[in-house]
Every structure is written in C-alpha cells, then in structure tokens.
Design a protein around this motif. Structure first.
Motif, mmCIF file in Angstrom:
data_model
loop_
_atom_site.group_PDB
_atom_site.id
_atom_site.type_symbol
_atom_site.label_atom_id
_atom_site.label_comp_id
_atom_site.label_asym_id
_atom_site.label_seq_id
_atom_site.Cartn_x
_atom_site.Cartn_y
_atom_site.Cartn_z
ATOM 1 N N PHE C 16 -17.018 -23.878 -52.115
ATOM 2 C CA PHE C 16 -17.708 -22.739 -52.706
ATOM 3 C C PHE C 16 -19.130 -22.642 -52.156
ATOM 4 C CE2 PHE C 16 -19.995 -20.401 -55.969
ATOM 5 C CZ PHE C 16 -19.147 -19.328 -56.159
ATOM 6 N N ASN C 17 -19.796 -23.805 -52.058
ATOM 7 C CA ASN C 17 -21.149 -23.814 -51.511
ATOM 8 C C ASN C 17 -21.171 -23.274 -50.091
ATOM 9 O OD1 ASN C 17 -21.627 -25.057 -53.879
ATOM 10 N ND2 ASN C 17 -22.333 -26.999 -53.038
ATOM 11 N N ILE C 18 -20.215 -23.771 -49.285
ATOM 12 C CA ILE C 18 -20.161 -23.343 -47.886
ATOM 13 C C ILE C 18 -19.901 -21.843 -47.806
ATOM 14 C CG2 ILE C 18 -18.814 -23.541 -45.762
ATOM 15 C CD1 ILE C 18 -18.319 -26.509 -46.603
ATOM 16 N N ALA C 19 -18.903 -21.386 -48.582
ATOM 17 C CA ALA C 19 -18.523 -19.976 -48.523
ATOM 18 C C ALA C 19 -19.684 -19.083 -48.945
ATOM 19 C CB ALA C 19 -17.313 -19.726 -49.413
ATOM 20 N N VAL C 155 -7.904 -9.186 -49.319
ATOM 21 C CA VAL C 155 -8.176 -8.532 -50.612
ATOM 22 C C VAL C 155 -6.948 -8.624 -51.510
ATOM 23 C CG1 VAL C 155 -8.664 -6.322 -51.731
ATOM 24 C CG2 VAL C 155 -9.932 -6.987 -49.696
ATOM 25 N N PHE C 156 -5.779 -8.353 -50.932
ATOM 26 C CA PHE C 156 -4.551 -8.395 -51.722
ATOM 27 C C PHE C 156 -4.305 -9.802 -52.261
ATOM 28 C CE2 PHE C 156 0.076 -8.789 -52.182
ATOM 29 C CZ PHE C 156 0.302 -7.748 -53.065
ATOM 30 N N PRO C 172 1.288 -26.412 -60.931
ATOM 31 C CA PRO C 172 0.386 -26.513 -62.062
ATOM 32 C C PRO C 172 -0.778 -25.529 -61.961
ATOM 33 C CG PRO C 172 -0.023 -28.283 -60.530
ATOM 34 C CD PRO C 172 1.112 -27.480 -59.957
ATOM 35 N N TYR C 173 -1.396 -25.270 -63.076
ATOM 36 C CA TYR C 173 -2.442 -24.263 -63.120
ATOM 37 C C TYR C 173 -3.621 -24.553 -62.182
ATOM 38 C CZ TYR C 173 -6.044 -21.166 -64.886
ATOM 39 O OH TYR C 173 -7.031 -20.241 -64.985
ATOM 40 N N PRO C 174 -4.095 -25.812 -62.091
ATOM 41 C CA PRO C 174 -5.224 -26.046 -61.179
ATOM 42 C C PRO C 174 -4.928 -25.590 -59.754
ATOM 43 C CG PRO C 174 -4.924 -27.943 -62.593
ATOM 44 C CD PRO C 174 -3.752 -27.033 -62.856
ATOM 45 N N LEU C 175 -3.660 -25.694 -59.336
ATOM 46 C CA LEU C 175 -3.278 -25.223 -58.009
ATOM 47 C C LEU C 175 -3.423 -23.700 -57.944
ATOM 48 C CD1 LEU C 175 -1.987 -25.860 -55.223
ATOM 49 C CD2 LEU C 175 0.210 -25.380 -56.294
ATOM 50 N N ALA C 176 -2.940 -23.010 -58.984
ATOM 51 C CA ALA C 176 -3.016 -21.548 -59.020
ATOM 52 C C ALA C 176 -4.474 -21.098 -58.984
ATOM 53 C CB ALA C 176 -2.333 -21.028 -60.276
ATOM 54 N N LEU C 177 -5.294 -21.738 -59.800
ATOM 55 C CA LEU C 177 -6.712 -21.361 -59.851
ATOM 56 C C LEU C 177 -7.401 -21.693 -58.530
ATOM 57 C CD1 LEU C 177 -8.972 -20.241 -61.575
ATOM 58 C CD2 LEU C 177 -9.362 -22.526 -62.487
ATOM 59 N N GLY C 178 -7.062 -22.839 -57.972
ATOM 60 C CA GLY C 178 -7.643 -23.255 -56.687
ATOM 61 C C GLY C 178 -7.289 -22.262 -55.585
ATOM 62 N N CYS C 183 -8.941 -18.022 -51.902
ATOM 63 C CA CYS C 183 -8.812 -16.672 -51.348
ATOM 64 C C CYS C 183 -10.127 -15.903 -51.493
ATOM 65 C CB CYS C 183 -7.684 -15.917 -52.049
ATOM 66 S SG CYS C 183 -6.059 -16.532 -51.604
ATOM 67 N N ALA C 184 -10.754 -16.063 -52.667
ATOM 68 C CA ALA C 184 -12.020 -15.374 -52.889
ATOM 69 C C ALA C 184 -13.079 -15.891 -51.909
ATOM 70 C CB ALA C 184 -12.485 -15.580 -54.327
ATOM 71 N N GLU C 185 -13.002 -17.191 -51.613
ATOM 72 C CA GLU C 185 -13.977 -17.750 -50.672
ATOM 73 C C GLU C 185 -13.746 -17.234 -49.253
ATOM 74 O OE1 GLU C 185 -14.824 -21.794 -53.247
ATOM 75 O OE2 GLU C 185 -13.246 -21.755 -51.741
ATOM 76 N N ILE C 186 -12.463 -17.102 -48.889
ATOM 77 C CA ILE C 186 -12.165 -16.516 -47.567
ATOM 78 C C ILE C 186 -12.732 -15.092 -47.507
ATOM 79 C CG2 ILE C 186 -10.303 -15.730 -46.058
ATOM 80 C CD1 ILE C 186 -8.661 -18.117 -47.108
ATOM 81 N N LEU C 187 -12.565 -14.364 -48.601
ATOM 82 C CA LEU C 187 -13.111 -13.010 -48.676
ATOM 83 C C LEU C 187 -14.627 -13.027 -48.491
ATOM 84 C CD1 LEU C 187 -12.231 -9.966 -49.643
ATOM 85 C CD2 LEU C 187 -13.491 -10.622 -51.669
#
Lengths: 367, 155, 220
Positions: C16-19, C155-156, C172-178, C183-187
């Motif tokens: 996140f910091n890098i992105a 974006v999609f 598991p959820y942490p995978l989904a959230l991760g 994806c948001a970081e790639i954006l």
C-alpha cells in the motif's frame, strides 16, 4: 496420575458405573462439544465404545500459561474428566504432581511406552534452531531440542494457542527471541492448530475429544485449524451482523450506537478477518464473548494479530501509512513534475534559440 | 420450584440491561426450523434435534425463543452423568433438553422434535435385560420363596 | 509460511505504501508539469472574463448536449451510470471512508451498505455493457488500444473483487479482501500513467477550454 491406556473408553466408563442413558448423554454432549450436529450422536457412540485413551504429553515453551488457564475452565468435559477418563496426561508442567528429574522421567516413559501413538500438545512459541537457545530452556535443554525429541515418535501434534500455532506474541516485531511456530518446525508430523489468545476451552477439549472419538485428526483449513471451530468468521456468526448490513455503527464506545449494541466495525473490530468459534460457543460457560460485551474482536486467532494494525483501527485502514507520508510523496512528485516541466521549457527555449528555418525548396533538394 | 427454571438456566448477562430487550432476529429462523421439523414428524415420524448452543444468539434471543415456545405439562429429570432436565413446550412434540454436568453446568442445550425425547426412553439394551432384572430383584426380595405358588405359570 | 492473512497484511502494509507513493509522485509530477508548461502568453485584449466561462464549461461539458445524446445515447447513459456508481462505492462505503480518514486525516459521512451494494452491482453490469459495446461497435473497436482494455480490466477487477469481498463469496475472507486491495493498488499505480489521469485532469481541461474561449468572447 498415570494410567495405562489399555482399556477402551467404553469399558472404562462401564467400570465407572456409567449407565447406558449416561453414555447417550455423553455422546449427545460430545457432539455438541465438537460442534457437530446432534444427529451424529449414534456415530459418536459407536466410536467412543472402541476408543482408547491416548497418552498426552503437554509441552510449554514461550507462553504465559493463559492457554492452560483457559483449559482448566473447560466444563465439558471437565478437566478432571479429561485427565482421568479421556486422556492419560503424562506430562504437564503446571498440572503434574511430579517435578524435576521425576517429571522428565515421566515424559520419557510415556514416549517409550506409547511410541508412535501418543499426542503432543504444545503451548508457546519456540526460539528457532538459529536463535539463541538460552531464551527459553527446560531442565537445561532448549525448547527446540525438547520439541524435536518429543515429537519424533508422536502420532500428531496439537499446537494450542496462537503462540504455538503462529508464533503469537513472542514472534511480534521485532521478534527478539527468534520465535517460531510448531508448524514452522515440525514438518513430518500432522500438526493441528488451535489458535486463540487463549483458545476457547471447549475448543481445546473438543479437538482432543475428536481425536479420541474418531482416532484421527479433524478436517483442517489452510492454517491447519479444525474447520468445525474455525470454519466461519466471527463476522459471519456475529449477532450484530444485521447492523453491519444496515450500516448502523457505533462510532465511539460511549455513543448511542454503542448503547444500542450496533456493529463495532468502525471501532476496530477484526471480526471480518478472524476465524473462531466465539460467536457460538462463547466464553465462561457460555455466558458472553467480547463483542457481546461491547468490545471489538482483536483477531487473536489469526497469524500476526499483534502486528496487524491497531486494535482500534478499522480493518480497512492501512497499517503504516498516514497523512504525512502521503504529503511527502506528493511533495516529491511536485518537485519531479516541476523538474520535468523546467526541462521541457528549457528544451523549447533551446530549440527556439537554435532554430534553423528550412524552406520547401531546401527540403525538396534533400529528397 | 420447577425442574426447569429459565431464569436459573440462563443467567444471560444482558438480562438486567434495559437495552437487551432489542430484537436481534435470531429466534425467528430457529422457530421456522422447528416448524419444518414438526411437519416432518407429523408426516413421517422423523425426529429432529437442534443444538441451541451452536446458534449465534445475541443477548435475549434464547429467552425470546423459549418464551414463544412456552411451557407444557411435562417436566422430567434424568440422573445419569449429572442431571438432564427435560421440559415439554406448549407445542406438543417439541421438547427442551438441558444436559447438565455433575457440577450443574450446562453441557448442551437442545431442542428435540419427537413424540418423546430420546433420553427418556429406556435403552433397547436395557429393555432386553429388564425381565432378568425383575427376576433378580424378585429373588433378592425373598417374596417368591415365601409364596411357593407364586412361581410363573408358564414354567 | 504463506497464507491469506500474510497476503492481506502485505497488501495493507508495504504494498500500500509503495502504491500510494507511486500514485502521489506520479500524479503530482503529471499535474505540476501540466500547470507549469502552461500556454504561450496571449497578448490580445480579453473580450470577457476567463473564470465564469471556464466554470460554465466545466458544467456544460459534463452534461451531454442533446446532439451528443442522440448520436450516442448508450455512451452517455451507461457512462453516467457506472461513473456515479463507482464514485458512490469509492467515496461512501464505510470501510473506504475509514480508509480515507486514516490516510488523509479527514473524511465525510458514509452511505448505508445496501445503497452502496446496489450501486456496486449496477456499476458491474454497466462496466460489462461498456466492454460488450466496445467489442461490438466497429468504430469503437477500431480505435481501442491495449491501454483501453487494460484500464477497463483494472477498474472492473477493483469493483468485482470488492463486491466478492463484501458478499464474502471468496473464502477465506482475508484473501478476498487482499485481492481487492491489491487490485485497487494496481489501479493507483497505473493511474498517473494512463488515461485514468482524467479523474484529476478532466475538470481542469474543461475549465481551460472554457476559459480560453471565454477570453475570446466565444461560446464553448
């Protein structure tokens, strides 16, 4: 304290004068304990009849005894039942009567007599093979040596508590003792993780009961946790979940939302990312659990829970980044952009200064 | 005092808190489940057990559920490996079974949808031994020796 | 040892910091460059003020004129729908508001989850529609570049993973959230270097156009 695990559990219970109704009750409550549906009680009855009491060696390493404290509060089965009827607890620092040489002798005897059959329960993390062994020793031996020696002929290892399962508190940054989890060190034996800080007492005994009843390990998730207890997230089983879905949140610990018992997401609840059985099995004899008491879940049954952001920061908040870092990066970007623009201007000026007009005729001559 | 006393059986932490009266909505699905189980019982005699301790109840949900189910005529107590308290609800065929330990802590709390809860019926193995048990007690009592003609006519 | 929780903490922490650093540096570099380059000085006497015309154009170019709507109703309607849906989810979902509070130090009230959920579902459908349209419309297909498809995909994926995580359709959820955070970081990382920069330059450009025309006394 020592009993040979030579009789089946059925025989042993009948010797204790347990009636068939009593046995039926035991099966019904064991199903409940193992978080299995009541319809499985007959299968449990058949299995319990043939079950043999396993020898259990409990090793305590870098831990706070909180897991043992939790276990002693288990009420189904009670610790007494567990020790005397269900398992043969042959070594446990805190609970055993023997001490010193006699205690270590008991461990070796249990290992020798039940080679390949005994269970090892570990609580606490272990300074790894490359760490200074002096951080934690028992009877002059390093935790690592004791673990490897004891596990060598074990049937399976149960890592009780987050320290044993994932490294826990001792492994939190900067991990001064080089703490490692059982799973990191024991590669050639089945390892069951029962994380929690501490785990729910019924979950500890439930896992032992499962091994006892069915003679094999329960179904595990990717972190080697029994799915019966860790199969669903706190969030999915939380009675406050409807408030999350409606978007009703407590914003502070003393606001109207908190009094109304709304969702604690904004107060830092780690329920969405945490897998444990607190929401259904609850604590203190089924009395309550942290979220029911109005406190967000800390996520204590997950790896690195100590380093996974502030306990009172929402799950979605980044771990280390704040406004200053962003401003710094923005300023750096501004400088770079300014530099690029300055260079571009310079280039334009330079081009203007050294401009050499070309006529159409000249161009055609070149071609 | 009744064998089954909800107030004693559920020292719900929020019971004294005025706010605990709010509905968390977890009693209703269980009531629907009981309804389906009753339909099965009536249609095919299939019995159902629901483990109430595996439900994510909020404060007051269990009380709300048992209040809706009400109290029936039958209360029973089985002494085997600690007490088991059985309470018929106001709906015939729906039973609350409270398994308690020797120290009177709750081990499991279940709803049974059946004509009679399993634990109240004699075990088949016990039933098979019942004649022998009676004969043994009879001979032990000495009554059959005192009355020579009292021996079973079938012999 | 690798697991979903480590993945989540990696996306929430170092990555996140890098992105965000790449995003902030890249975006500021682009914007400062644009502003500093400016235009050649105009020595002609202004016929009208720049500001009212600039602001008016920011609005008029945002709302499509009837002609544009008649020529390309799909572009206008679907474009509006998914932009609004995306912004609703981005700016008014409770966890996002908390994230903004954490990063910027200030935030605003959030919308109830069901509203955001609905907006997200609509956005997903609208985005799929835009892709189908892009692939089937001969002109659009001809002028589409790899960058267009890349930007659409990123974006999609951000919206899709967010939807999956919220409804806990991936275990598991942490995978989904991760995955969603990744994806948001790639954006964020590609934003300053692709047409996604329009998030920040659109209104600047509209103002600039309007101001330039206004100065000349021309309607834009």
């Amino acid at each position: 304290m020592r009993k040979r695990p030579d009789k089946t559990l059925g025989e042993s219970l009948r010797d204790h004068g347990l009636s068939r109704r009593g046995f039926l009750k035991l099966c019904a409550t064991t199903a409940s304990l193992m978080a299995l549906p009541p319809s499985l009680a007959p299968a449990i009855a058949a299995a319990l009849e043939q079950a043999r009491r396993p020898s259990v060696i409990w090793l305590s390493f870098q831990e706070c005894t909180g897991c043992t404290e939790s276990l002693t509060r288990s009420h189904a089965p009670t610790l007494e039942d567990l020790i005397f009827d269900f398992i043969s607890l042959d070594y446990h620092h805190t609970l055993q009567a023997a001490s010193g040489e006699a205690a270590e002798a008991a461990r070796f005897q249990a290992m020798e007599e039940n080679k390949g059959q005994y269970l090892v329960i570990v609580d606490g993390s272990i300074p790894g093979p490359d760490a200074n062994p002096g951080f934690s020793t028992v009877a002059g031996h390093s935790n690592y040596d004791i673990l490897m020696e004891t596990v060598e002929h074990a049937a399976a290892v149960i890592a009780v508590g987050t320290c044993a399962a994932f490294g826990g508190l001792p492994q939190a940054r900067p991990n001064p003792t080089g703490a490692m989890s059982v799973m990191d060190l024991v590669r050639d034996k089945p390892v069951i993780n029962v994380p929690g800080c501490p785990p729910i007492p019924m979950v500890i005994t439930g896992v032992v009961a499962h091994y006892l009843v069915f003679g094999r390990l329960p179904e595990l998730d990717a972190y080697h946790r029994p799915l019966a207890f860790y199969g669903q997230s706190i969030h999915d089983r939380c009675y406050r979940r409807p408030f999350y879905d409606k978007g009703l949140f407590a914003e502070r610990f003393d606001d109207e939302g908190a009094r109304q018992g709304w969702c604690l997401y904004r107060l830092g609840c780690k329920g969405p990312t945490t897998y444990n059985a607190c929401a259904t099995m609850k604590w203190n004899d089924g009395t309550s659990w942290p979220i029911e008491a109005g406190h967000p879940c800390l996520g204590c049954s997950e790896p690195k829970f100590w380093d996974a952001g502030g306990f009172y920061e929402p799950v979605s908040v980044p771990l280390t980044l704040g406004p200053t870092t962003l401003l710094g990066a923005g300023a750096a970007g501004g400088v770079i952009g300014g530099g690029l623009a300055a260079m571009a201007r310079k280039q334009v000026k330079q081009d203007a200064a050294t401009r050499q007009p070309v006529t159409v005729d000249e161009l055609e001559q070149k071609l | 005092m009744s064998v089954f006393d909800p107030a004693r059986a559920h020292p719900a932490p929020g019971a004294t808190c005025a706010r605990s009266a709010r509905e968390h909505g977890h009693a209703l699905p269980i009531l629907h489940e009981i309804r389906h189980a009753l339909e099965r019982l009536l249609a095919s005699g299939e019995e159902t057990r629901i483990d109430l301790q595996s439900m994510p109840f909020g404060p007051g949900d269990l009380e709300r559920l048992t209040a809706v189910l009400g109290q029936g005529e039958v209360q029973a107590r089985v002494e085997a490996l600690g007490p088991t308290l059985i309470q018929e609800t106001a709906i015939p065929g729906v039973w609350l079974v409270d398994y308690r330990s020797l120290e009177d802590q709750r081990l499991s709390y279940q709803i049974e949808i059946a004509t009679l809860p399993e634990i109240l019926r004699p075990r088949p193995e016990d039933l098979a031994e019942s004649l022998a048990a009676l004969d043994a007690r009879l001979s032990e009592s000495g009554l059959d020796a005192a009355a020579p003609n009292a021996s079973p006519s079938s012999s | 040892m690798s697991g979903s929780m480590e993945f989540l903490l990696w996306t929430k922490g170092p990555l996140f910091n890098i992105a965000l650093a790449i995003f902030a540096i890249g975006l500021m570099a682009r914007l400062v460059e644009i502003f500093m380059l400016g235009r050649a000085p105009n020595y002609a006497e202004p016929r009208a003020h720049e500001w009212p015309a600039g602001l008016r154009t920011m609005l008029t170019r945002t709302v499509a004129d009837p002609g544009t709507f008649q020529r390309a109703p799909f572009n206008v309607v679907v474009g509006w729908v998914w932009h609004l849906g995306f912004l609703t989810a981005l700016l008014f979902f409770v966890p996002h508001v908390e994230l903004i509070q954490g990063v910027l130090g200030f935030a605003w009230p959030a919308l109830p989850n069901p509203v955001v959920d609905f907006a997200t579902a609509i956005t997903l459908l609208a985005l799929i529609a835009t892709l189908v349209h892009r692939l089937t419309h001969p002109v659009k297909r001809h002028i589409s570049t790899i960058e267009d498809y890349l930007v659409w995909a990123v974006v999609f994926m951000v919206v899709l993973t967010g939807y999956l995580a919220y409804h806990r359709l991936v275990e598991p959820y942490p995978l989904a959230l991760g995955m969603h955070i990744l994806c948001a970081e790639i954006l964020l990382i590609i934003l300053p270097f692709t047409k996604l920069t329009h998030i920040f330059t659109t209104f600047i450009a509209r103002w600039y156009n309007g101001a330039a025309f206004g100065r000349k006394g021309v309607q834009s």
